[in-house]
Design a protein around this motif. Sequence first.
Motif, mmCIF file in Angstrom:
data_model
loop_
_atom_site.group_PDB
_atom_site.id
_atom_site.type_symbol
_atom_site.label_atom_id
_atom_site.label_comp_id
_atom_site.label_asym_id
_atom_site.label_seq_id
_atom_site.Cartn_x
_atom_site.Cartn_y
_atom_site.Cartn_z
ATOM 1 N N GLY A 223 0.770 -1.231 0.000
ATOM 2 C CA GLY A 223 0.000 0.000 0.000
ATOM 3 C C GLY A 223 0.802 1.282 0.000
ATOM 4 N N LEU A 224 0.087 2.371 0.249
ATOM 5 C CA LEU A 224 0.657 3.712 0.146
ATOM 6 C C LEU A 224 1.899 3.900 1.008
ATOM 7 C CD1 LEU A 224 -2.632 5.821 0.126
ATOM 8 C CD2 LEU A 224 -0.971 5.664 -1.750
ATOM 9 N N MET A 225 1.848 3.438 2.243
ATOM 10 C CA MET A 225 2.973 3.628 3.155
ATOM 11 C C MET A 225 3.787 2.356 3.333
ATOM 12 S SD MET A 225 1.506 6.417 5.912
ATOM 13 C CE MET A 225 3.151 6.963 6.369
ATOM 14 N N GLN A 226 3.540 1.380 2.453
ATOM 15 C CA GLN A 226 4.332 0.153 2.396
ATOM 16 C C GLN A 226 4.506 -0.499 3.764
ATOM 17 O OE1 GLN A 226 6.128 -1.272 -0.926
ATOM 18 N NE2 GLN A 226 3.971 -0.676 -0.871
ATOM 19 N N LEU A 227 3.378 -0.936 4.315
ATOM 20 C CA LEU A 227 3.386 -1.607 5.609
ATOM 21 C C LEU A 227 3.663 -3.094 5.419
ATOM 22 C CD1 LEU A 227 0.196 0.021 7.182
ATOM 23 C CD2 LEU A 227 2.582 0.756 7.437
ATOM 24 N N MET A 228 4.586 -3.630 6.189
ATOM 25 C CA MET A 228 4.818 -5.064 6.190
ATOM 26 C C MET A 228 3.642 -5.736 6.894
ATOM 27 S SD MET A 228 7.594 -5.705 4.547
ATOM 28 C CE MET A 228 8.190 -7.321 5.075
ATOM 29 N N PRO A 229 3.310 -6.972 6.509
ATOM 30 C CA PRO A 229 2.133 -7.639 7.074
ATOM 31 C C PRO A 229 2.099 -7.658 8.601
ATOM 32 C CG PRO A 229 2.920 -8.867 5.181
ATOM 33 C CD PRO A 229 3.927 -7.779 5.428
ATOM 34 N N ARG A 230 3.215 -7.989 9.221
ATOM 35 C CA ARG A 230 3.229 -8.063 10.686
ATOM 36 C C ARG A 230 3.036 -6.684 11.305
ATOM 37 N NH1 ARG A 230 7.955 -11.485 13.375
ATOM 38 N NH2 ARG A 230 6.889 -13.021 12.050
ATOM 39 N N THR A 231 3.658 -5.677 10.692
ATOM 40 C CA THR A 231 3.496 -4.310 11.185
ATOM 41 C C THR A 231 2.048 -3.856 11.046
ATOM 42 O OG1 THR A 231 5.774 -3.781 10.553
ATOM 43 C CG2 THR A 231 4.283 -1.930 10.948
ATOM 44 N N ALA A 232 1.459 -4.130 9.875
ATOM 45 C CA ALA A 232 0.066 -3.752 9.643
ATOM 46 C C ALA A 232 -0.852 -4.390 10.677
ATOM 47 C CB ALA A 232 -0.351 -4.156 8.231
ATOM 48 N N GLU A 233 -0.620 -5.657 10.942
ATOM 49 C CA GLU A 233 -1.456 -6.369 11.921
ATOM 50 C C GLU A 233 -1.324 -5.750 13.305
ATOM 51 O OE1 GLU A 233 -2.121 -10.932 13.635
ATOM 52 O OE2 GLU A 233 -0.489 -10.497 12.229
ATOM 53 N N SER A 234 -0.099 -5.400 13.693
ATOM 54 C CA SER A 234 0.120 -4.820 15.019
ATOM 55 C C SER A 234 -0.523 -3.444 15.153
ATOM 56 C CB SER A 234 1.622 -4.715 15.312
ATOM 57 O OG SER A 234 2.232 -3.711 14.518
ATOM 58 N N LEU A 235 -0.727 -2.776 14.013
ATOM 59 C CA LEU A 235 -1.335 -1.443 14.018
ATOM 60 C C LEU A 235 -2.849 -1.491 13.857
ATOM 61 C CD1 LEU A 235 1.285 0.272 11.680
ATOM 62 C CD2 LEU A 235 1.012 0.700 14.141
ATOM 63 N N GLY A 236 -3.410 -2.698 13.745
ATOM 64 C CA GLY A 236 -4.845 -2.839 13.587
ATOM 65 C C GLY A 236 -5.332 -2.621 12.167
ATOM 66 N N VAL A 237 -4.418 -2.687 11.205
ATOM 67 C CA VAL A 237 -4.792 -2.513 9.797
ATOM 68 C C VAL A 237 -5.225 -3.860 9.244
ATOM 69 C CG1 VAL A 237 -3.963 -1.888 7.491
ATOM 70 C CG2 VAL A 237 -3.204 -0.589 9.501
ATOM 71 N N THR A 238 -6.491 -3.980 8.888
ATOM 72 C CA THR A 238 -7.021 -5.246 8.376
ATOM 73 C C THR A 238 -6.956 -5.338 6.857
ATOM 74 O OG1 THR A 238 -9.274 -4.338 8.362
ATOM 75 C CG2 THR A 238 -8.566 -5.528 10.347
ATOM 76 N N ASN A 239 -6.903 -4.203 6.185
ATOM 77 C CA ASN A 239 -6.776 -4.164 4.723
ATOM 78 C C ASN A 239 -5.760 -3.089 4.370
ATOM 79 O OD1 ASN A 239 -6.962 -4.078 1.949
ATOM 80 N ND2 ASN A 239 -9.094 -3.385 1.892
ATOM 81 N N ALA A 240 -4.520 -3.514 4.130
ATOM 82 C CA ALA A 240 -3.439 -2.558 3.871
ATOM 83 C C ALA A 240 -3.589 -1.867 2.529
ATOM 84 C CB ALA A 240 -2.091 -3.270 3.934
ATOM 85 N N PHE A 241 -4.507 -2.343 1.682
ATOM 86 C CA PHE A 241 -4.730 -1.708 0.379
ATOM 87 C C PHE A 241 -5.857 -0.675 0.441
ATOM 88 C CE2 PHE A 241 -3.075 -6.003 -0.407
ATOM 89 C CZ PHE A 241 -1.856 -5.642 -0.956
ATOM 90 N N ASP A 242 -6.498 -0.579 1.593
ATOM 91 C CA ASP A 242 -7.465 0.488 1.813
ATOM 92 C C ASP A 242 -6.669 1.735 2.180
ATOM 93 O OD1 ASP A 242 -10.389 1.367 2.564
ATOM 94 O OD2 ASP A 242 -9.097 1.986 4.233
ATOM 95 N N ALA A 243 -6.801 2.779 1.374
ATOM 96 C CA ALA A 243 -5.960 3.972 1.551
ATOM 97 C C ALA A 243 -6.076 4.553 2.947
ATOM 98 C CB ALA A 243 -6.322 5.012 0.495
ATOM 99 N N ARG A 244 -7.287 4.644 3.463
ATOM 100 C CA ARG A 244 -7.487 5.256 4.778
ATOM 101 C C ARG A 244 -6.815 4.428 5.873
ATOM 102 N NH1 ARG A 244 -10.629 9.200 6.640
ATOM 103 N NH2 ARG A 244 -11.070 9.255 8.865
ATOM 104 N N GLN A 245 -7.042 3.124 5.865
ATOM 105 C CA GLN A 245 -6.416 2.269 6.877
ATOM 106 C C GLN A 245 -4.898 2.340 6.788
ATOM 107 O OE1 GLN A 245 -7.683 -1.670 7.898
ATOM 108 N NE2 GLN A 245 -9.608 -1.451 6.767
ATOM 109 N N ASN A 246 -4.383 2.326 5.569
ATOM 110 C CA ASN A 246 -2.940 2.313 5.377
ATOM 111 C C ASN A 246 -2.293 3.598 5.858
ATOM 112 O OD1 ASN A 246 -0.315 2.656 3.767
ATOM 113 N ND2 ASN A 246 -0.862 0.542 3.311
ATOM 114 N N VAL A 247 -2.856 4.737 5.460
ATOM 115 C CA VAL A 247 -2.264 6.021 5.834
ATOM 116 C C VAL A 247 -2.367 6.254 7.338
ATOM 117 C CG1 VAL A 247 -2.440 8.521 5.568
ATOM 118 C CG2 VAL A 247 -2.584 7.039 3.565
ATOM 119 N N PHE A 248 -3.514 5.930 7.920
ATOM 120 C CA PHE A 248 -3.654 6.099 9.365
ATOM 121 C C PHE A 248 -2.742 5.127 10.109
ATOM 122 C CE2 PHE A 248 -7.012 8.958 8.533
ATOM 123 C CZ PHE A 248 -7.349 9.603 9.722
ATOM 124 N N GLY A 249 -2.607 3.899 9.586
ATOM 125 C CA GLY A 249 -1.700 2.941 10.207
ATOM 126 C C GLY A 249 -0.254 3.387 10.116
ATOM 127 N N GLY A 250 0.141 3.873 8.932
ATOM 128 C CA GLY A 250 1.501 4.355 8.770
ATOM 129 C C GLY A 250 1.794 5.572 9.630
#
Length: 235
Positions: A147-174
């Motif tokens: 995604g936009l902020m290039q979250l690794m799967p484990r990092t995304a999971e730890s941040l509560g990002v369930t869909n890293a390709f959803d722009a809003r989830q990705n940017v807020f997670g990053g």
Amino acid sequence: MVGRIFTAMSAIAMVALSASPAAAQLYSYETPSGEVLITSERHPEYKLLEVLSEGPSSRRQARASSGTSASSSSTQASEEDAPEVSRAREQARRGLPGSFSEREAYFDDLIEEAALAYDLPFGFIKAVIRVESAFQPHVVSHAGAMGLMQLMPRTAESLGVTNAFDARQNVFGGAKFLRILIERYDGDINLILAAYNAGDVAVRRYDGIPYPQTREYVASVYYWYQIYSAQAETP
């Protein structure tokens, strides 16, 4: 506090930048003590640093990042993508402007929301996105960053990002992850970006910016952070 989160820039961030992205070039050199410095001053013995202008170059695309994020991205779906991942990537791609200049402004409102939510400079988040994915929410790096902020799967999971390709989830997670790193490294922009790119373990092992690629990454993000910050302040 927004825009004042960073401590005094350490050596790599002491850069004199011109107002034009095309005019400024960054160079690195090593002092007799072994310290690597970044400057805009040209010298025959200085190494020219790559500064991205249209997103990841072919050289970066061919080089996978070994850490938390990846600035080398593939825009093509992998044959190993699970059906749900392929669908999520395709959904992220729909309606996306085709030109870089249009994409560059496409997510500004979302970036502004995330900046306010996590007390980060707008230009800082936008610079990370530019270098990481060239504003493409569907990309996956060879290392698996998404995604936009290039979250690794484990990092995304730890941040509560369930869909890293959803722009809003990705940017807020990053943005949340950047805020965590800011607190962890006491606002040192060099270590914050190095950890985002290469991972905490590498930064701690090398007690600083670990790899030449990471030095380029830090310099590139810092460069665009200055440019986007200046643009945001222009009436």
